[in-house]
Design an enzyme around this catalytic site. Structure first.
Site, PDB file in Angstrom:
ATOM      1  N   SER A 249       0.827  -1.192   0.000  1.00  0.00           N
ATOM      2  CA  SER A 249       0.000   0.000   0.000  1.00  0.00           C
ATOM      3  C   SER A 249       0.872   1.258   0.000  1.00  0.00           C
ATOM      4  O   SER A 249       1.679   1.461  -0.902  1.00  0.00           O
ATOM      5  CB  SER A 249      -0.958  -0.054   1.186  1.00  0.00           C
ATOM      6  OG  SER A 249      -1.952   0.925   1.086  1.00  0.00           O
ATOM      7  N   ASP A 367      -9.514  -6.295  -3.757  1.00  0.00           N
ATOM      8  CA  ASP A 367      -9.042  -5.097  -3.065  1.00  0.00           C
ATOM      9  C   ASP A 367     -10.012  -3.943  -3.312  1.00  0.00           C
ATOM     10  O   ASP A 367     -10.269  -3.565  -4.462  1.00  0.00           O
ATOM     11  CB  ASP A 367      -7.647  -4.722  -3.562  1.00  0.00           C
ATOM     12  CG  ASP A 367      -7.004  -3.648  -2.710  1.00  0.00           C
ATOM     13  OD1 ASP A 367      -7.706  -3.032  -1.897  1.00  0.00           O
ATOM     14  OD2 ASP A 367      -5.794  -3.429  -2.869  1.00  0.00           O
ATOM     15  N   HIS A 395      -6.946  -6.425   0.041  1.00  0.00           N
ATOM     16  CA  HIS A 395      -5.878  -5.464   0.298  1.00  0.00           C
ATOM     17  C   HIS A 395      -4.798  -6.058   1.196  1.00  0.00           C
ATOM     18  O   HIS A 395      -3.615  -5.787   1.007  1.00  0.00           O
ATOM     19  CB  HIS A 395      -6.466  -4.204   0.944  1.00  0.00           C
ATOM     20  CG  HIS A 395      -5.519  -3.050   0.968  1.00  0.00           C
ATOM     21  ND1 HIS A 395      -5.078  -2.421  -0.182  1.00  0.00           N
ATOM     22  CD2 HIS A 395      -4.912  -2.401   2.000  1.00  0.00           C
ATOM     23  CE1 HIS A 395      -4.255  -1.441   0.134  1.00  0.00           C
ATOM     24  NE2 HIS A 395      -4.134  -1.405   1.454  1.00  0.00           N
TER      25      HIS A 395
END
Length: 465
Positions: A249, A367, A395
Protein backbone atom coordinates in the site's frame (compact mmCIF):
# COMPACT_ATOMS: atom_id res chain seq x y z
CA UNK A 1 -17.34 1.48 21.70
CA UNK A 2 -19.15 3.47 24.46
CA UNK A 3 -15.85 4.05 26.26
CA UNK A 4 -14.28 5.30 23.04
CA UNK A 5 -17.14 7.73 22.39
CA UNK A 6 -16.96 9.01 25.98
CA UNK A 7 -13.23 9.62 25.72
CA UNK A 8 -13.76 11.44 22.44
CA UNK A 9 -16.37 13.76 24.00
CA UNK A 10 -14.06 14.53 26.93
CA UNK A 11 -11.30 15.22 24.43
CA UNK A 12 -13.48 17.77 22.63
CA UNK A 13 -14.62 19.44 25.89
CA UNK A 14 -11.24 19.66 27.60
CA UNK A 15 -9.14 20.25 24.52
CA UNK A 16 -6.70 17.54 25.60
CA UNK A 17 -5.62 14.85 23.24
CA UNK A 18 -5.56 11.19 24.07
CA UNK A 19 -3.66 10.20 21.00
CA UNK A 20 -0.35 9.20 22.51
CA UNK A 21 0.91 5.95 21.05
CA UNK A 22 2.91 3.89 23.48
CA UNK A 23 5.25 1.05 22.52
CA UNK A 24 3.48 -2.26 22.21
CA UNK A 25 4.36 -4.69 24.97
CA UNK A 26 5.73 -7.78 23.29
CA UNK A 27 5.82 -10.48 25.92
CA UNK A 28 7.26 -13.02 23.51
CA UNK A 29 9.64 -10.58 21.85
CA UNK A 30 13.23 -10.85 22.90
CA UNK A 31 16.73 -10.64 21.46
CA UNK A 32 16.23 -13.99 19.75
CA UNK A 33 13.31 -12.54 17.78
CA UNK A 34 15.53 -9.85 16.31
CA UNK A 35 13.73 -6.74 17.62
CA UNK A 36 15.86 -3.62 17.74
CA UNK A 37 15.15 0.05 18.42
CA UNK A 38 16.93 2.47 16.07
CA UNK A 39 17.09 6.21 16.69
CA UNK A 40 16.86 7.71 13.21
CA UNK A 41 16.74 11.26 14.62
CA UNK A 42 17.07 12.64 18.14
CA UNK A 43 13.97 11.47 19.98
CA UNK A 44 12.63 9.62 16.92
CA UNK A 45 12.99 5.89 17.55
CA UNK A 46 11.74 3.15 15.24
CA UNK A 47 11.25 -0.48 16.15
CA UNK A 48 12.94 -2.77 13.63
CA UNK A 49 12.84 -6.51 13.36
CA UNK A 50 16.19 -7.62 12.01
CA UNK A 51 16.81 -11.33 11.56
CA UNK A 52 20.32 -12.26 10.53
CA UNK A 53 20.53 -16.00 9.86
CA UNK A 54 23.48 -17.99 11.05
CA UNK A 55 25.70 -18.98 8.15
CA UNK A 56 28.41 -21.55 8.84
CA UNK A 57 30.72 -20.20 6.15
CA UNK A 58 31.02 -16.43 6.39
CA UNK A 59 33.55 -16.34 3.56
CA UNK A 60 31.21 -17.82 0.96
CA UNK A 61 32.21 -16.59 -2.53
CA UNK A 62 29.70 -14.31 -4.18
CA UNK A 63 28.03 -15.43 -7.41
CA UNK A 64 29.86 -14.11 -10.43
CA UNK A 65 27.35 -14.94 -13.14
CA UNK A 66 24.79 -12.26 -13.88
CA UNK A 67 22.60 -11.16 -16.74
CA UNK A 68 23.47 -7.73 -18.07
CA UNK A 69 20.47 -5.93 -19.53
CA UNK A 70 20.84 -2.76 -21.55
CA UNK A 71 18.28 -0.26 -20.24
CA UNK A 72 17.76 2.54 -22.72
CA UNK A 73 14.58 4.59 -22.67
CA UNK A 74 13.45 7.89 -24.08
CA UNK A 75 10.56 9.41 -22.10
CA UNK A 76 8.79 12.37 -23.67
CA UNK A 77 6.07 14.42 -22.01
CA UNK A 78 3.94 16.62 -24.28
CA UNK A 79 1.98 19.68 -23.26
CA UNK A 80 -1.36 18.01 -23.98
CA UNK A 81 -0.76 15.54 -21.15
CA UNK A 82 0.61 12.68 -23.25
CA UNK A 83 3.48 10.44 -22.22
CA UNK A 84 5.47 8.60 -24.91
CA UNK A 85 7.96 5.98 -23.75
CA UNK A 86 10.37 4.56 -26.35
CA UNK A 87 12.17 1.41 -25.25
CA UNK A 88 15.42 1.53 -27.20
CA UNK A 89 17.23 -1.14 -25.22
CA UNK A 90 16.29 -4.67 -24.14
CA UNK A 91 12.64 -5.31 -23.24
CA UNK A 92 12.12 -8.37 -21.04
CA UNK A 93 8.99 -10.48 -20.79
CA UNK A 94 8.82 -13.43 -18.43
CA UNK A 95 6.37 -15.56 -16.49
CA UNK A 96 7.69 -15.26 -12.97
CA UNK A 97 5.22 -17.75 -11.56
CA UNK A 98 6.73 -20.63 -13.51
CA UNK A 99 10.26 -19.21 -13.17
CA UNK A 100 10.82 -19.28 -16.91
CA UNK A 101 13.72 -17.33 -18.34
CA UNK A 102 12.97 -14.01 -19.97
CA UNK A 103 13.30 -13.15 -23.64
CA UNK A 104 14.61 -10.07 -25.35
CA UNK A 105 12.34 -8.50 -27.91
CA UNK A 106 12.76 -5.64 -30.30
CA UNK A 107 12.26 -2.01 -29.41
CA UNK A 108 8.78 -0.75 -28.72
CA UNK A 109 6.95 2.47 -28.04
CA UNK A 110 4.36 2.80 -25.29
CA UNK A 111 2.03 5.77 -25.38
CA UNK A 112 -0.29 6.63 -22.52
CA UNK A 113 -2.22 9.60 -21.20
CA UNK A 114 -0.99 11.08 -17.94
CA UNK A 115 -3.21 10.40 -14.92
CA UNK A 116 -5.96 8.89 -17.08
CA UNK A 117 -7.26 5.45 -16.11
CA UNK A 118 -10.42 5.47 -18.20
CA UNK A 119 -9.09 5.79 -21.73
CA UNK A 120 -6.84 3.50 -23.69
CA UNK A 121 -3.44 4.62 -24.99
CA UNK A 122 -3.74 6.83 -28.04
CA UNK A 123 -1.46 7.91 -30.85
CA UNK A 124 0.40 11.24 -30.79
CA UNK A 125 -1.27 12.12 -34.10
CA UNK A 126 -5.06 12.29 -33.64
CA UNK A 127 -5.69 12.55 -37.40
CA UNK A 128 -6.49 9.15 -38.94
CA UNK A 129 -4.51 8.03 -41.95
CA UNK A 130 -6.37 8.40 -45.27
CA UNK A 131 -7.53 5.16 -46.94
CA UNK A 132 -5.16 3.65 -49.47
CA UNK A 133 -6.15 3.19 -53.13
CA UNK A 134 -7.19 -0.27 -54.24
CA UNK A 135 -3.97 -0.70 -56.21
CA UNK A 136 -1.85 0.04 -53.14
CA UNK A 137 -3.65 -2.21 -50.70
CA UNK A 138 -1.22 -5.05 -51.39
CA UNK A 139 1.81 -2.93 -50.63
CA UNK A 140 3.21 -2.92 -47.10
CA UNK A 141 2.04 0.02 -45.08
CA UNK A 142 4.70 2.69 -44.52
CA UNK A 143 5.67 3.57 -40.96
CA UNK A 144 3.27 6.07 -39.38
CA UNK A 145 4.22 9.70 -39.72
CA UNK A 146 4.21 11.75 -36.59
CA UNK A 147 3.40 15.39 -36.37
CA UNK A 148 6.28 17.45 -35.06
CA UNK A 149 5.43 18.90 -31.69
CA UNK A 150 7.51 20.57 -29.06
CA UNK A 151 7.77 18.32 -26.02
CA UNK A 152 7.39 19.73 -22.55
CA UNK A 153 10.02 17.44 -21.08
CA UNK A 154 12.35 14.73 -22.35
CA UNK A 155 14.22 12.19 -20.23
CA UNK A 156 16.79 9.76 -21.67
CA UNK A 157 17.93 6.72 -19.67
CA UNK A 158 20.95 4.76 -20.89
CA UNK A 159 22.46 2.29 -18.46
CA UNK A 160 23.24 -1.37 -17.90
CA UNK A 161 21.73 -3.39 -15.07
CA UNK A 162 23.10 -6.62 -13.63
CA UNK A 163 20.23 -8.93 -12.66
CA UNK A 164 21.07 -12.09 -10.76
CA UNK A 165 19.30 -14.76 -8.78
CA UNK A 166 19.11 -13.85 -5.07
CA UNK A 167 19.26 -16.87 -2.78
CA UNK A 168 19.10 -17.05 0.97
CA UNK A 169 22.61 -18.47 1.07
CA UNK A 170 24.01 -15.28 -0.48
CA UNK A 171 25.45 -13.15 2.31
CA UNK A 172 25.16 -9.95 0.28
CA UNK A 173 21.32 -10.09 -0.02
CA UNK A 174 18.90 -8.36 2.35
CA UNK A 175 15.09 -8.13 2.23
CA UNK A 176 13.32 -4.95 3.42
CA UNK A 177 9.59 -5.11 4.26
CA UNK A 178 7.72 -1.77 4.53
CA UNK A 179 4.09 -1.57 5.69
CA UNK A 180 1.47 1.09 4.91
CA UNK A 181 -0.88 3.39 6.82
CA UNK A 182 -2.23 1.86 10.01
CA UNK A 183 -0.09 -1.26 9.78
CA UNK A 184 3.03 -2.46 11.55
CA UNK A 185 5.88 -4.84 10.94
CA UNK A 186 3.70 -7.58 12.43
CA UNK A 187 1.62 -7.79 9.25
CA UNK A 188 4.69 -9.36 7.63
CA UNK A 189 4.92 -12.10 10.28
CA UNK A 190 4.41 -15.02 7.89
CA UNK A 191 6.82 -13.56 5.34
CA UNK A 192 9.53 -12.78 7.89
CA UNK A 193 9.40 -16.30 9.32
CA UNK A 194 9.31 -17.94 5.89
CA UNK A 195 12.27 -16.11 4.37
CA UNK A 196 14.38 -16.12 7.53
CA UNK A 197 14.04 -19.92 7.60
CA UNK A 198 15.31 -19.98 4.02
CA UNK A 199 18.43 -18.15 5.15
CA UNK A 200 17.55 -14.62 4.06
CA UNK A 201 18.47 -11.59 6.11
CA UNK A 202 15.21 -9.70 6.68
CA UNK A 203 14.58 -6.16 7.91
CA UNK A 204 11.12 -4.80 8.79
CA UNK A 205 10.61 -1.41 10.49
CA UNK A 206 7.60 0.16 12.18
CA UNK A 207 6.84 3.56 10.68
CA UNK A 208 6.71 6.48 13.10
CA UNK A 209 3.53 6.36 15.19
CA UNK A 210 2.93 2.71 14.27
CA UNK A 211 3.58 -0.49 16.18
CA UNK A 212 6.17 0.13 18.87
CA UNK A 213 7.86 3.15 17.28
CA UNK A 214 7.65 6.55 18.92
CA UNK A 215 4.77 8.84 17.95
CA UNK A 216 5.71 12.53 17.74
CA UNK A 217 2.78 14.85 18.42
CA UNK A 218 3.33 17.17 15.46
CA UNK A 219 1.73 16.62 12.06
CA UNK A 220 4.96 17.47 10.23
CA UNK A 221 6.50 14.26 11.58
CA UNK A 222 4.21 12.19 9.35
CA UNK A 223 4.66 13.77 5.94
CA UNK A 224 5.93 11.63 3.10
CA UNK A 225 9.33 13.30 3.18
CA UNK A 226 9.76 12.82 6.94
CA UNK A 227 8.88 9.14 6.73
CA UNK A 228 11.07 8.69 3.64
CA UNK A 229 14.07 10.09 5.51
CA UNK A 230 13.39 7.65 8.34
CA UNK A 231 13.44 4.74 5.92
CA UNK A 232 16.52 6.12 4.20
CA UNK A 233 18.32 5.92 7.56
CA UNK A 234 17.09 2.36 8.10
CA UNK A 235 18.14 1.36 4.59
CA UNK A 236 21.63 2.84 4.94
CA UNK A 237 22.06 1.06 8.27
CA UNK A 238 21.11 -2.46 7.13
CA UNK A 239 21.68 -2.39 3.35
CA UNK A 240 23.83 -5.03 1.71
CA UNK A 241 25.29 -5.13 -1.78
CA UNK A 242 22.01 -6.48 -3.22
CA UNK A 243 18.77 -5.42 -1.59
CA UNK A 244 15.16 -6.32 -2.35
CA UNK A 245 12.38 -3.97 -1.25
CA UNK A 246 8.88 -5.28 -0.50
CA UNK A 247 6.20 -2.67 0.12
CA UNK A 248 2.48 -2.77 0.83
CA UNK A 249 0.00 0.00 0.00
CA UNK A 250 1.54 3.34 1.09
CA UNK A 251 4.80 1.51 1.74
CA UNK A 252 5.17 0.98 -2.02
CA UNK A 253 5.82 4.69 -2.47
CA UNK A 254 8.77 4.49 -0.09
CA UNK A 255 10.13 1.49 -2.00
CA UNK A 256 9.91 3.52 -5.20
CA UNK A 257 11.72 6.41 -3.50
CA UNK A 258 14.56 4.18 -2.27
CA UNK A 259 14.88 2.40 -5.62
CA UNK A 260 15.18 5.78 -7.32
CA UNK A 261 17.69 7.11 -4.79
CA UNK A 262 19.87 3.96 -4.65
CA UNK A 263 19.67 2.30 -8.08
CA UNK A 264 22.96 0.43 -7.63
CA UNK A 265 21.99 -1.13 -4.31
CA UNK A 266 18.32 -1.94 -4.93
CA UNK A 267 18.26 -5.16 -6.92
CA UNK A 268 14.52 -5.92 -7.16
CA UNK A 269 11.25 -4.44 -5.87
CA UNK A 270 7.90 -6.01 -4.94
CA UNK A 271 4.80 -3.78 -4.91
CA UNK A 272 1.76 -5.25 -3.15
CA UNK A 273 -1.48 -3.36 -3.80
CA UNK A 274 0.42 -0.14 -4.26
CA UNK A 275 -1.78 1.58 -6.82
CA UNK A 276 -0.98 3.63 -9.87
CA UNK A 277 2.10 5.69 -10.77
CA UNK A 278 0.46 9.08 -10.23
CA UNK A 279 1.85 11.50 -7.67
CA UNK A 280 0.52 11.25 -4.12
CA UNK A 281 -1.96 13.90 -3.09
CA UNK A 282 -4.24 13.78 -0.03
CA UNK A 283 -7.98 13.91 -0.61
CA UNK A 284 -9.64 17.15 0.50
CA UNK A 285 -13.02 15.47 0.97
CA UNK A 286 -12.08 12.67 3.32
CA UNK A 287 -13.23 11.52 6.72
CA UNK A 288 -9.61 11.78 7.84
CA UNK A 289 -9.81 15.56 7.55
CA UNK A 290 -12.07 15.62 10.62
CA UNK A 291 -10.60 16.67 14.00
CA UNK A 292 -8.70 14.02 15.92
CA UNK A 293 -11.26 13.94 18.74
CA UNK A 294 -14.02 13.18 16.24
CA UNK A 295 -11.92 10.43 14.69
CA UNK A 296 -11.36 9.06 18.18
CA UNK A 297 -15.14 8.72 18.59
CA UNK A 298 -15.36 7.04 15.19
CA UNK A 299 -12.38 4.73 15.71
CA UNK A 300 -14.50 1.58 16.27
CA UNK A 301 -16.38 2.29 13.04
CA UNK A 302 -13.12 2.93 11.20
CA UNK A 303 -11.65 -0.35 12.42
CA UNK A 304 -14.77 -2.21 11.33
CA UNK A 305 -14.67 -0.48 7.92
CA UNK A 306 -11.03 -1.42 7.50
CA UNK A 307 -11.87 -5.05 8.26
CA UNK A 308 -14.64 -4.99 5.64
CA UNK A 309 -12.51 -3.34 2.97
CA UNK A 310 -9.15 -4.88 3.77
CA UNK A 311 -10.15 -8.56 3.70
CA UNK A 312 -12.11 -10.56 1.15
CA UNK A 313 -13.90 -12.31 4.03
CA UNK A 314 -14.73 -10.96 7.48
CA UNK A 315 -14.81 -14.05 9.68
CA UNK A 316 -13.17 -14.94 12.95
CA UNK A 317 -9.93 -15.82 11.13
CA UNK A 318 -9.65 -12.36 9.58
CA UNK A 319 -10.37 -10.65 12.90
CA UNK A 320 -7.65 -12.71 14.52
CA UNK A 321 -5.23 -11.84 11.71
CA UNK A 322 -6.00 -8.17 12.20
CA UNK A 323 -5.33 -8.49 15.91
CA UNK A 324 -2.14 -10.51 15.50
CA UNK A 325 -0.85 -8.18 12.84
CA UNK A 326 -1.40 -5.17 15.10
CA UNK A 327 -2.98 -3.49 12.08
CA UNK A 328 -5.07 -0.35 12.31
CA UNK A 329 -3.95 0.06 15.91
CA UNK A 330 -2.80 3.69 15.69
CA UNK A 331 -4.06 6.85 17.34
CA UNK A 332 -6.53 9.12 15.50
CA UNK A 333 -3.94 11.91 15.47
CA UNK A 334 -1.35 9.71 13.74
CA UNK A 335 -3.94 8.36 11.30
CA UNK A 336 -5.12 11.86 10.40
CA UNK A 337 -1.57 13.18 10.01
CA UNK A 338 -0.54 10.20 7.87
CA UNK A 339 -3.46 10.59 5.49
CA UNK A 340 -2.98 14.36 5.26
CA UNK A 341 0.76 14.01 4.71
CA UNK A 342 0.51 11.86 1.58
CA UNK A 343 1.86 14.59 -0.66
CA UNK A 344 4.64 13.63 -3.06
CA UNK A 345 4.41 15.57 -6.36
CA UNK A 346 7.73 14.20 -7.63
CA UNK A 347 6.43 10.62 -7.71
CA UNK A 348 4.59 10.93 -11.02
CA UNK A 349 4.54 8.72 -14.12
CA UNK A 350 7.91 9.94 -15.34
CA UNK A 351 9.50 9.24 -11.95
CA UNK A 352 8.25 5.64 -12.09
CA UNK A 353 9.16 5.23 -15.76
CA UNK A 354 12.76 6.10 -14.92
CA UNK A 355 13.12 2.98 -12.75
CA UNK A 356 15.21 0.24 -14.35
CA UNK A 357 14.89 -2.30 -11.52
CA UNK A 358 12.78 -5.46 -12.08
CA UNK A 359 9.47 -5.08 -10.26
CA UNK A 360 6.84 -7.65 -9.27
CA UNK A 361 3.31 -6.26 -8.86
CA UNK A 362 1.02 -8.32 -6.61
CA UNK A 363 -2.68 -7.41 -6.51
CA UNK A 364 -5.53 -8.88 -4.49
CA UNK A 365 -8.53 -9.41 -6.74
CA UNK A 366 -11.05 -8.13 -4.17
CA UNK A 367 -9.04 -5.10 -3.07
CA UNK A 368 -11.50 -2.26 -2.34
CA UNK A 369 -8.81 0.33 -1.66
CA UNK A 370 -6.75 0.00 -4.85
CA UNK A 371 -8.52 -0.77 -8.18
CA UNK A 372 -6.87 -3.31 -10.45
CA UNK A 373 -6.55 -0.87 -13.33
CA UNK A 374 -4.17 1.20 -11.21
CA UNK A 375 -1.72 -1.69 -10.95
CA UNK A 376 -2.22 -2.39 -14.65
CA UNK A 377 -1.34 1.22 -15.35
CA UNK A 378 1.76 0.84 -13.19
CA UNK A 379 2.78 -2.23 -15.18
CA UNK A 380 2.49 -0.23 -18.41
CA UNK A 381 4.72 2.56 -17.13
CA UNK A 382 7.49 0.46 -15.58
CA UNK A 383 10.30 -0.99 -17.69
CA UNK A 384 10.56 -4.48 -16.13
CA UNK A 385 7.16 -5.18 -14.55
CA UNK A 386 5.31 -8.44 -13.91
CA UNK A 387 1.72 -8.25 -12.67
CA UNK A 388 0.26 -11.13 -10.65
CA UNK A 389 -3.31 -11.14 -9.33
CA UNK A 390 -4.29 -13.39 -6.41
CA UNK A 391 -7.89 -14.48 -6.71
CA UNK A 392 -8.70 -15.09 -3.05
CA UNK A 393 -6.92 -12.01 -1.75
CA UNK A 394 -7.86 -8.45 -0.98
CA UNK A 395 -5.88 -5.46 0.30
CA UNK A 396 -4.21 -7.50 3.07
CA UNK A 397 -3.35 -10.32 0.68
CA UNK A 398 -0.04 -11.18 2.38
CA UNK A 399 -2.01 -12.03 5.54
CA UNK A 400 -4.92 -13.77 3.77
CA UNK A 401 -2.87 -15.89 1.35
CA UNK A 402 0.63 -16.09 2.87
CA UNK A 403 1.64 -19.31 1.10
CA UNK A 404 0.78 -17.93 -2.34
CA UNK A 405 2.46 -14.60 -1.68
CA UNK A 406 5.57 -16.25 -0.29
CA UNK A 407 5.83 -18.51 -3.34
CA UNK A 408 5.47 -15.60 -5.75
CA UNK A 409 8.04 -13.53 -3.91
CA UNK A 410 10.56 -16.36 -3.61
CA UNK A 411 10.37 -17.27 -7.28
CA UNK A 412 10.80 -13.61 -8.18
CA UNK A 413 13.88 -13.41 -5.97
CA UNK A 414 15.36 -16.42 -7.77
CA UNK A 415 14.41 -15.15 -11.22
CA UNK A 416 17.20 -14.25 -13.61
CA UNK A 417 16.60 -13.17 -17.22
CA UNK A 418 18.04 -15.23 -20.04
CA UNK A 419 19.53 -12.94 -22.68
CA UNK A 420 21.31 -15.67 -24.64
CA UNK A 421 19.27 -14.73 -27.72
CA UNK A 422 20.22 -11.08 -27.46
CA UNK A 423 22.76 -11.18 -30.29
CA UNK A 424 20.30 -12.83 -32.66
CA UNK A 425 17.80 -10.00 -32.31
CA UNK A 426 18.36 -7.21 -34.79
CA UNK A 427 17.60 -3.78 -33.46
CA UNK A 428 15.40 -1.73 -35.82
CA UNK A 429 16.14 1.81 -36.76
CA UNK A 430 13.97 4.62 -35.40
CA UNK A 431 12.09 4.76 -38.72
CA UNK A 432 11.23 1.09 -38.38
CA UNK A 433 10.01 1.36 -34.81
CA UNK A 434 6.34 0.43 -34.72
CA UNK A 435 3.83 2.07 -32.44
CA UNK A 436 2.18 -0.48 -30.21
CA UNK A 437 -0.15 -0.52 -27.24
CA UNK A 438 1.13 -1.92 -23.99
CA UNK A 439 -0.24 -5.36 -23.23
CA UNK A 440 -0.04 -6.69 -19.69
CA UNK A 441 -0.37 -10.40 -18.96
CA UNK A 442 -2.43 -10.85 -15.82
CA UNK A 443 -2.23 -14.04 -13.82
CA UNK A 444 -4.92 -14.90 -11.30
CA UNK A 445 -3.52 -17.11 -8.57
CA UNK A 446 -5.23 -19.09 -5.85
CA UNK A 447 -3.82 -21.17 -3.03
CA UNK A 448 -4.68 -24.36 -4.88
CA UNK A 449 -4.29 -23.59 -8.56
CA UNK A 450 -3.04 -21.05 -11.08
CA UNK A 451 -4.98 -20.02 -14.14
CA UNK A 452 -4.66 -17.39 -16.86
CA UNK A 453 -7.33 -14.84 -17.56
CA UNK A 454 -7.85 -12.15 -20.14
CA UNK A 455 -10.62 -10.24 -18.45
CA UNK A 456 -10.43 -7.98 -15.44
CA UNK A 457 -13.21 -7.15 -13.00
CA UNK A 458 -14.67 -3.69 -12.86
CA UNK A 459 -12.64 -1.65 -10.43
CA UNK A 460 -14.04 0.57 -7.76
CA UNK A 461 -13.16 4.22 -7.31
CA UNK A 462 -9.57 4.63 -6.09
CA UNK A 463 -9.11 5.56 -2.44
CA UNK A 464 -6.18 6.88 -0.48
CA UNK A 465 -3.40 4.40 0.15
Amino acid sequence: MLTSITEGILCCLTGKTTNVVLPVESSDAGPADGFEFVEVKPGRVLRVRHILPERPDATEPQPEQSSIVHCKRKITVYRNGQLVIENLGDVLHSEILQCQNGDVEQCSTVEVELADYSTAPSSPDPKPAPPLPASDQQRPAPPPRRRRRKPKRTVVIDSERHITSCKGTHSDVALFFIHGVGGSLDIWGRQLDFFSRLGYEVVAPDLAGHGASTAPQIAAAYTFYALAEDLRAIFKRYARKRNILIGHSYGVSFCTFLAHEYPEQVHKVVMINGGGPTALEPSLCSIFQLPSCVLHCLSPCLAWSFLKAGFARQGAKEKQLLKEGNAFNVSPFVLRAMMSGQYWPEGDEVYHAELTVPILLVHGLYDKFVPMDEDQRMAEILLFAFLKVIEEGSHMVMMECPETVNTLLHEFFLWEPDISGKDSVSKPTPDQTAVMDATIATTITTDSATEETTGTPKASKPLNK
